[in-house]
Design a protein around this motif. Structure first.
Motif, PDB file in Angstrom:
ATOM      1  N   ARG A  87     -66.752 -11.371   1.087  1.00 51.27           N
ATOM      2  CA  ARG A  87     -67.271 -12.176  -0.006  1.00 51.27           C
ATOM      3  C   ARG A  87     -67.161 -11.401  -1.306  1.00 51.27           C
ATOM      4  NH1 ARG A  87     -70.705 -16.420   1.490  1.00 51.27           N
ATOM      5  NH2 ARG A  87     -71.663 -16.278  -0.558  1.00 51.27           N
ATOM      6  N   GLY A  88     -67.041 -12.129  -2.401  1.00 50.98           N
ATOM      7  CA  GLY A  88     -67.017 -11.491  -3.703  1.00 50.98           C
ATOM      8  C   GLY A  88     -68.384 -10.938  -4.069  1.00 50.98           C
ATOM      9  N   ALA A  89     -68.408 -10.032  -5.010  1.00 44.67           N
ATOM     10  CA  ALA A  89     -69.660  -9.405  -5.426  1.00 44.67           C
ATOM     11  C   ALA A  89     -70.509 -10.392  -6.223  1.00 44.67           C
ATOM     12  CB  ALA A  89     -69.373  -8.163  -6.260  1.00 44.67           C
ATOM     13  N   GLU A  90     -71.808 -10.294  -6.054  1.00 43.57           N
ATOM     14  CA  GLU A  90     -72.753 -11.080  -6.844  1.00 43.57           C
ATOM     15  C   GLU A  90     -73.169 -10.234  -8.042  1.00 43.57           C
ATOM     16  OE1 GLU A  90     -77.168 -13.196  -6.462  1.00 43.57           O
ATOM     17  OE2 GLU A  90     -76.277 -12.144  -4.748  1.00 43.57           O
ATOM     18  N   VAL A  91     -72.874 -10.715  -9.230  1.00 50.05           N
ATOM     19  CA  VAL A  91     -73.137  -9.958 -10.458  1.00 50.05           C
ATOM     20  C   VAL A  91     -74.419 -10.466 -11.095  1.00 50.05           C
ATOM     21  CG1 VAL A  91     -72.240  -9.287 -12.712  1.00 50.05           C
ATOM     22  CG2 VAL A  91     -70.672  -9.562 -10.784  1.00 50.05           C
ATOM     23  N   ILE A  92     -75.355  -9.530 -11.360  1.00 50.94           N
ATOM     24  CA  ILE A  92     -76.655  -9.884 -11.929  1.00 50.94           C
ATOM     25  C   ILE A  92     -76.877  -9.068 -13.200  1.00 50.94           C
ATOM     26  CG2 ILE A  92     -79.144  -9.953 -11.538  1.00 50.94           C
ATOM     27  CD1 ILE A  92     -78.577 -10.010  -8.547  1.00 50.94           C
ATOM     28  N   GLN A 204     -72.849  -0.824 -18.109  1.00 53.31           N
ATOM     29  CA  GLN A 204     -72.571  -0.037 -16.909  1.00 53.31           C
ATOM     30  C   GLN A 204     -73.073  -0.778 -15.673  1.00 53.31           C
ATOM     31  OE1 GLN A 204     -73.331   4.081 -17.470  1.00 53.31           O
ATOM     32  NE2 GLN A 204     -72.837   4.678 -15.380  1.00 53.31           N
ATOM     33  N   ARG A 205     -72.390  -0.579 -14.554  1.00 54.57           N
ATOM     34  CA  ARG A 205     -72.671  -1.325 -13.330  1.00 54.57           C
ATOM     35  C   ARG A 205     -73.346  -0.433 -12.299  1.00 54.57           C
ATOM     36  NH1 ARG A 205     -68.814  -5.719 -13.395  1.00 54.57           N
ATOM     37  NH2 ARG A 205     -68.560  -5.755 -11.145  1.00 54.57           N
ATOM     38  N   ILE A 206     -74.365  -0.984 -11.647  1.00 54.11           N
ATOM     39  CA  ILE A 206     -75.029  -0.317 -10.528  1.00 54.11           C
ATOM     40  C   ILE A 206     -74.780  -1.176  -9.294  1.00 54.11           C
ATOM     41  CG2 ILE A 206     -77.216   0.476  -9.584  1.00 54.11           C
ATOM     42  CD1 ILE A 206     -78.248   0.762 -12.434  1.00 54.11           C
ATOM     43  N   GLY A 210     -72.930  -4.027   0.181  1.00 56.35           N
ATOM     44  CA  GLY A 210     -73.314  -4.828   1.337  1.00 56.35           C
ATOM     45  C   GLY A 210     -74.647  -5.517   1.229  1.00 56.35           C
ATOM     46  N   ALA A 211     -75.213  -5.596   0.025  1.00 56.89           N
ATOM     47  CA  ALA A 211     -76.533  -6.212  -0.139  1.00 56.89           C
ATOM     48  C   ALA A 211     -76.440  -7.706  -0.426  1.00 56.89           C
ATOM     49  CB  ALA A 211     -77.301  -5.521  -1.270  1.00 56.89           C
ATOM     50  N   GLY A 212     -75.215  -8.251  -0.460  1.00 56.65           N
ATOM     51  CA  GLY A 212     -75.044  -9.668  -0.753  1.00 56.65           C
ATOM     52  C   GLY A 212     -75.221 -10.545   0.473  1.00 56.65           C
ATOM     53  N   ASP A 213     -74.917 -11.818   0.327  1.00 60.44           N
ATOM     54  CA  ASP A 213     -75.073 -12.778   1.419  1.00 60.44           C
ATOM     55  C   ASP A 213     -74.145 -12.446   2.584  1.00 60.44           C
ATOM     56  OD1 ASP A 213     -76.956 -14.186   0.019  1.00 60.44           O
ATOM     57  OD2 ASP A 213     -75.515 -15.585  -0.847  1.00 60.44           O
ATOM     58  N   VAL A 224     -74.119  -6.438  -7.667  1.00 61.47           N
ATOM     59  CA  VAL A 224     -73.806  -5.577  -8.800  1.00 61.47           C
ATOM     60  C   VAL A 224     -74.735  -5.924  -9.959  1.00 61.47           C
ATOM     61  CG1 VAL A 224     -72.036  -4.833 -10.428  1.00 61.47           C
ATOM     62  CG2 VAL A 224     -71.400  -5.420  -8.078  1.00 61.47           C
ATOM     63  N   PHE A 225     -75.495  -4.945 -10.400  1.00 57.81           N
ATOM     64  CA  PHE A 225     -76.353  -5.118 -11.580  1.00 57.81           C
ATOM     65  C   PHE A 225     -75.603  -4.571 -12.794  1.00 57.81           C
ATOM     66  CE2 PHE A 225     -79.374  -5.205  -8.108  1.00 57.81           C
ATOM     67  CZ  PHE A 225     -80.288  -6.166  -8.500  1.00 57.81           C
ATOM     68  N   VAL A 226     -75.490  -5.400 -13.822  1.00 60.69           N
ATOM     69  CA  VAL A 226     -74.830  -4.995 -15.064  1.00 60.69           C
ATOM     70  C   VAL A 226     -75.907  -4.777 -16.123  1.00 60.69           C
ATOM     71  CG1 VAL A 226     -73.158  -5.602 -16.839  1.00 60.69           C
ATOM     72  CG2 VAL A 226     -72.767  -6.300 -14.469  1.00 60.69           C
ATOM     73  N   LEU A 227     -75.984  -3.558 -16.645  1.00 67.09           N
ATOM     74  CA  LEU A 227     -77.034  -3.218 -17.604  1.00 67.09           C
ATOM     75  C   LEU A 227     -76.760  -3.859 -18.962  1.00 67.09           C
ATOM     76  CD1 LEU A 227     -77.553   0.580 -16.791  1.00 67.09           C
ATOM     77  CD2 LEU A 227     -78.682  -1.417 -15.789  1.00 67.09           C
ATOM     78  N   LYS A 228     -77.778  -4.502 -19.502  1.00 68.76           N
ATOM     79  CA  LYS A 228     -77.707  -5.115 -20.828  1.00 68.76           C
ATOM     80  C   LYS A 228     -78.788  -4.481 -21.705  1.00 68.76           C
ATOM     81  CE  LYS A 228     -74.481  -7.992 -19.631  1.00 68.76           C
ATOM     82  NZ  LYS A 228     -73.098  -7.841 -20.146  1.00 68.76           N
ATOM     83  N   ALA A 229     -78.368  -3.596 -22.604  1.00 68.81           N
ATOM     84  CA  ALA A 229     -79.327  -2.877 -23.441  1.00 68.81           C
ATOM     85  C   ALA A 229     -79.842  -3.786 -24.560  1.00 68.81           C
ATOM     86  CB  ALA A 229     -78.681  -1.627 -24.036  1.00 68.81           C
TER      87      ALA A 229
END
Length: 407
Positions: A87-92, A204-206, A210-213, A224-229
């Motif tokens: 599965r593709g990455a879930e970006v948050i 930057q991405r954290i 394997g934490a997705g569905d 994937v968590f994308v930091l938004k300053a």
């Protein structure tokens, strides 16, 4: 393409006209998507496409293979059981403050995801029950749709079987797993932790691998968590460096200062002393070495640039002093230029905020406004450690010149 998906026969099983509308849309898409047929249509209309009116005829055995290509409506053309990618990455997006990026932070949160059913292990079946081949697609996982794409052209395409969702198999209701109801997955709540390290940057991405569905036969995707300053009220970041504005009094500008000039992002007070005999002017810039942002994965820090603005006394202060005694102590007033102009016109004194002019129609060049608002990296006196000596080095690493709110 969106209209074609809406009118697809599989999505409208109870609409007898859906098939006809789907054929019309498919035909229009094929004609307009092919530069050759589009040119013929623009020149001769449908007669040209059907071989009349001097246009060439087409082989009716041509397949409509490109229709809906990559649209997400079709499944793997190889059918059920073919190799499947993960599965593709879930970006948050995740908002962070400048303090978070300076000091680092651990964030714990509750997250939901689809996990394989622990009771049926992702089969969707109860006990030893086995799914049966889907009657609709005969176990293939797809159906063939034939489409007339022009009066002389027919096409065919594979469409995912709706009843079995492309698996080629179906379970009877009585054979479905009681926990997941035959869906093969259940909603799982899990506590996750992300570490915002010192010096991380906006965007930057954290990654949580394997934490997705989860889905049967497909490796779980990443989260994937994308930091938004978020903007800071006092500091502006550029690379590993920081910029801030600090106000000093007229007395400090003339006679110097030795005090805590600002409070840093970690709560520390930063004490600075100006050199004896140094007169500071508005927008003078000083550099505090090693007081910028932590450099990611390193022990060093960037630099902190401080732009000084001078707070002039107000009219109330002026009323409390002996003006006649003070005036001789100050530098003399300027006199009229010599020689005097032949014509002198008296203009009325009126105050205005020049920043308001930016939002109006003003015939001045942009450099006019730049001169009114000195930029990060301007020239300064050489006996103060500031932008005159360090401007070139800073410009290479800082990128675009930032603006900053006063502290």
């Amino acid at each position: 393409m969106k209209k074609a998906r809406e009118h697809h026969p599989d999505k409208n099983p109870n609409d007898p006209e859906a098939h006809e509308r789907f054929q019309e849309l498919a035909s229009a898409y094929e004609i307009l998507n092919d530069p050759q047929t589009r040119d013929i249509y623009d020149e001769r209309g449908m007669d040209g496409l059907s071989g009349r009116g001097g246009g060439p005829a087409f082989d009716p055995s041509d397949l409509f293979a490109q229709f809906f290509q990559g649209g997400g409506m079709f499944f793997d053309p190889a059918g059920p059981g073919a190799g499947k990618r993960g599965r593709g990455a879930e970006v948050i997006p995740h908002e962070v403050t400048l303090e978070d990026l300076y000091n680092g932070k651990s964030v714990k949160m509750n997250m939901e995801r689809e996990a394989l059913c622990g009771q049926c292990h992702g089969s969707g079946a109860k006990g030893n029950a086995k799914p049966k081949p889907c009657v609709n697609c005969e176990g293939k996982g797809f159906t063939i749709v034939h489409t007339q794409i022009s009066p002389s052209r027919m096409g065919s395409s594979r469409v995912m079987c709706s009843p079995c969702q492309g698996s080629g198999e179906k379970l009877k209701d009585k054979d479905r797993c009681k926990k997941c109801k035959g869906e093969k997955t259940v909603t799982e709540k899990k506590r996750q932790e992300i570490i915002i390290e010192k010096g991380m940057t906006n965007g930057q991405r954290i990654v949580l691998p394997g934490a997705g569905d989860e889905e049967p036969g497909i490796p779980a995707g990443d989260v994937v968590f994308v930091l938004k300053a978020t903007p800071h009220e006092s500091f502006e970041r550029s690379g590993n460096n920081l910029l801030t504005h600090v106000k000093i009094t007229l007395s400090e500008a003339l006679f110097g200062f030795s005090r805590i000039l600002l409070t840093h992002l970690d709560g520390r007070g930063i004490e600075v002393s100006s050199p004896p005999g140094k007169i500071l002017t508005p927008e003078d810039t000083i550099i505090l070495r090693g007081e910028g942002m932590p450099i990611y994965k390193q022990s060093d820090k960037g630099d902190l640039y401080v732009i000084l603005s001078i707070e002039m006394p107000d009219e109330q202060w002026l009323k409390t002093i002996d003006k006649k005694a003070l005036e001789p102590l100050l530098p003399p007033k300027r006199s009229n230029p010599e020689p005097l102009p032949e014509v002198v016109t008296e203009a009325e004194f009126e105050e205005i905020d020049i920043m308001d002019v930016r939002f109006r129609s003003f015939a001045a060049d942009q450099a006019f406004f730049d001169d009114l608002s000195p930029q990060f990296g301007g020239d300064e006196d050489e006996d103060w450690e500031d932008e005159d000596e360090e401007g070139d080095e800073y410009d290479e690493g800082m990128g675009p010149q930032p603006e900053c709110n006063p502290q």
